[in-house]
Write a protein that holds these residues in place. Structure first.
Motif, mmCIF file in Angstrom:
data_model
loop_
_atom_site.group_PDB
_atom_site.id
_atom_site.type_symbol
_atom_site.label_atom_id
_atom_site.label_comp_id
_atom_site.label_asym_id
_atom_site.label_seq_id
_atom_site.Cartn_x
_atom_site.Cartn_y
_atom_site.Cartn_z
ATOM 1 N N HIS A 57 0.693 -1.199 0.171
ATOM 2 C CA HIS A 57 -0.051 -0.110 0.029
ATOM 3 C C HIS A 57 0.718 1.290 -0.164
ATOM 4 N N GLY A 58 1.785 1.383 -0.739
ATOM 5 C CA GLY A 58 2.940 2.436 -0.819
ATOM 6 C C GLY A 58 3.641 2.420 0.220
ATOM 7 N N HIS A 59 4.043 1.778 1.115
ATOM 8 C CA HIS A 59 4.987 1.862 2.368
ATOM 9 C C HIS A 59 5.785 0.775 2.477
ATOM 10 N N LEU A 60 6.954 1.076 3.022
ATOM 11 C CA LEU A 60 7.862 0.033 3.032
ATOM 12 C C LEU A 60 7.653 -0.604 4.416
ATOM 13 N N VAL A 61 7.362 -1.872 4.572
ATOM 14 C CA VAL A 61 6.875 -2.478 5.928
ATOM 15 C C VAL A 61 7.960 -3.384 6.222
ATOM 16 N N ALA A 62 8.956 -3.948 5.426
ATOM 17 C CA ALA A 62 9.988 -4.711 5.909
ATOM 18 C C ALA A 62 11.198 -4.680 5.058
ATOM 19 N N SER A 63 12.348 -4.591 5.689
ATOM 20 C CA SER A 63 13.481 -4.655 4.771
ATOM 21 C C SER A 63 14.683 -5.358 5.568
ATOM 22 N N LEU A 78 10.331 -9.225 14.260
ATOM 23 C CA LEU A 78 10.664 -9.386 12.900
ATOM 24 C C LEU A 78 11.714 -8.249 12.585
ATOM 25 N N ARG A 79 11.227 -7.152 13.012
ATOM 26 C CA ARG A 79 12.420 -5.973 12.593
ATOM 27 C C ARG A 79 13.514 -6.112 13.336
ATOM 28 N N GLU A 80 13.590 -6.558 14.603
ATOM 29 C CA GLU A 80 14.913 -7.012 15.031
ATOM 30 C C GLU A 80 15.791 -8.045 14.223
ATOM 31 N N ARG A 81 14.964 -8.973 13.854
ATOM 32 C CA ARG A 81 15.426 -10.230 13.044
ATOM 33 C C ARG A 81 16.086 -9.675 11.664
#
Length: 481
Positions: free
Chosen positions: A44-50, A337-340
């Motif tokens: 939806h136009g947003h970076l949610v995971a990288s 998940l962000r920490e991983r």
């Protein structure tokens, strides 16, 4: 020149289940034939995971291989929108200097749309044959090679077709591809540095050779997902996006007999049709996956010959993670998940930074190729181990040029000059030194193994470089726009 940050949000806010991303990462890291380098997910136009697997990093340029073709097509889209080219123009009309040489009626009937869709009429790849016909100008060599069938009737994955499309854009604009794309695409998208390999004529290759960050892939995918608009501003016409991303020519069976179901769905203007959505596609796992049905873009860089397996894992694990609305109460899962993702890393090669015994035998030891130099491996003629103030150096000699690599402590030792590399490994026993060299602006890893008893070495690419295996060329060009 740095990129502007993409809009970001939590996974849960954009309806992405963190558990599905965890499962994908588990499967990816368990696959023995896939070496992941990066992953970006937009919803939806947003970076949610990288995430980037160290020693790869977010700001590092990475060779994108044939994802380059999608950028070449985008340059053609701008040129079409500006009235500089026409899809039904004969290719030869852009190269009047070859008019007298090109006599075959099928070559003369070839249109811009045919080279854009890999439908030049040739039955197979023409690069080597076209290059042999004209070593100075690949366009002329390509046009001198008569198509096997009528243009527009058969698909063949064919590098000179894309090279010719890129050459047309460079001719009508009077600029390099990157120069032309900078104010039209790269700057509006907030893209930082990129670099594109050029041939001896000075033309950027078009079919490959673009070096960019994973972020560049994600932004291109988002532009196409939004039908050519970016932050509310029209960049590309929606008509071009629709044409570029639909199937123009069937591809079933074109890429071999094995199960390659994501290569059998048809080809657009430098975009493949997939079981889900469409994609820009580069050798060894460089992907720009555009998923209109999920309003999502997935960008990856990797090193694998099992590209279908990588796509299978995306379809199996990531697609079910996309849900219809926000997911309340998932903040802890998103944080985990962000920490991983922040801690991803490729396992370094095993080995001690010093010989376990008889270190004097290794001081100044020189090694010759075991079994001779192989054509598909680095043309190394000598390897030497020497002492240095901060440890030991492994010196690799190729074509008279030497590359010294520091054998560091546990983990990856990163160096930027004379080219960006990361080194791991060391002595696995008294008689064996094994070192992995990751060329950080490419998908490629080299393993060099030295045997003390017979003073020989072997050198093995995990994935073979497609632009030639010379070590000192394994980096992005330093002239960039």
């Amino acid at each position: 020149m740095s990129a502007r940050p993409l809009p970001s949000a939590t996974l849960a806010a954009q309806g992405v289940d963190a558990a599905g991303v965890h499962t994908f990462l588990d499967a990816l890291e368990a696959a023995p034939d896939i070496e992941p380098h990066s992953l970006m997910i937009m919803r939806h136009g947003h970076l949610v995971a990288s995430g980037w697997w160290a020693p790869y990093t977010p700001d590092r340029l990475h060779l994108l291989y044939s994802v380059s073709k999608s950028f070449t097509a985008t340059a053609a889209g701008f040129a079409l929108d500006e009235g500089l080219i026409g899809l039904d123009d004969p290719v030869i009309s852009y190269f009047p200097e070859f008019e007298a040489d090109i006599t075959d009626p099928r070559s003369r009937a070839m249109r811009v749309r045919h080279v854009a869709s890999m439908a030049s009429g040739h039955d197979a790849e023409t690069y080597d044959r076209a290059h042999a016909l004209d070593r100075e100008d690949l366009v002329r060599g390509f046009l001198l090679l008569p198509p096997d069938r009528e243009p527009g009737t058969v698909f063949a994955y064919n590098q000179p077709a894309t090279y010719t499309l890129g050459a047309i854009v460079q001719r009508v604009t009077g600029q390099s591809l990157t120069g032309y794309l900078r104010p039209r695409l790269l700057d509006p998208l907030g893209v930082g540095e990129v670099a594109w390999l050029a041939d001896r004529s000075g033309r950027e290759l078009g079919f490959s050779g673009l070096h960019g960050t994973t972020d560049v892939i994600a932004r291109l995918g988002q532009l196409y997902l939004r039908e050519g608009a970016w932050e509310g501003k029209r960049l590309l016409s929606p008509e071009w996006v629709a044409e570029a991303t639909r199937a123009h020519i069937p591809t079933a069976g074109a890429m071999g007999d094995q199960d390659r179901s994501d290569w059998d769905r048809g080809y657009g203007f430098k975009f493949w049709q997939s079981r889900h959505g469409y994609r820009g596609d580069g050798a060894y796992g460089q992907f720009c996956l555009v998923l209109p049905e999920h309003d999502a873009v997935i960008a990856t860089t990797a090193a694998t010959e099992e590209m279908q397996q990588l796509l299978d894992l995306v379809w199996e694990h990531l697609l079910p993670a996309f849900e219809d609305g926000p997911l309340p109460g998932r903040s802890d899962a998103d944080t985990a998940l962000r920490e991983r993702l922040a801690g991803l890393a490729l396992p370094p090669a095993a080995g001690s930074p010093v010989p376990p015994a008889r270190p004097q035998d290794w001081s100044g030891a020189q090694f010759t190729p075991y079994g001779g130099v192989c054509a598909d491996q680095p043309r190394l003629t000598a390897v030497e181990v020497t002492a240095a103030a901060d440890g030991r150096l492994l010196g690799l000699t190729e074509d008279g040029h030497r590359l010294d690599l520091r054998i560091g402590e546990d983990g990856w030792t990163v160096a930027e000059e004379p080219l960006p590399v990361a080194v791991s490994g060391g002595w696995t026993d008294t008689d064996t030194l094994a070192v992995d060299v990751q060329f950080l602006e490419t998908p490629h890893r080299l393993t060099v193994t030295c045997s003390l008893p017979d003073r020989t070495f072997t050198a093995r690419w995990h994935t073979t470089p497609l632009h030639g295996p010379r070590l000192l060329s394994m980096r992005a060009p330093r002239v960039s726009v």
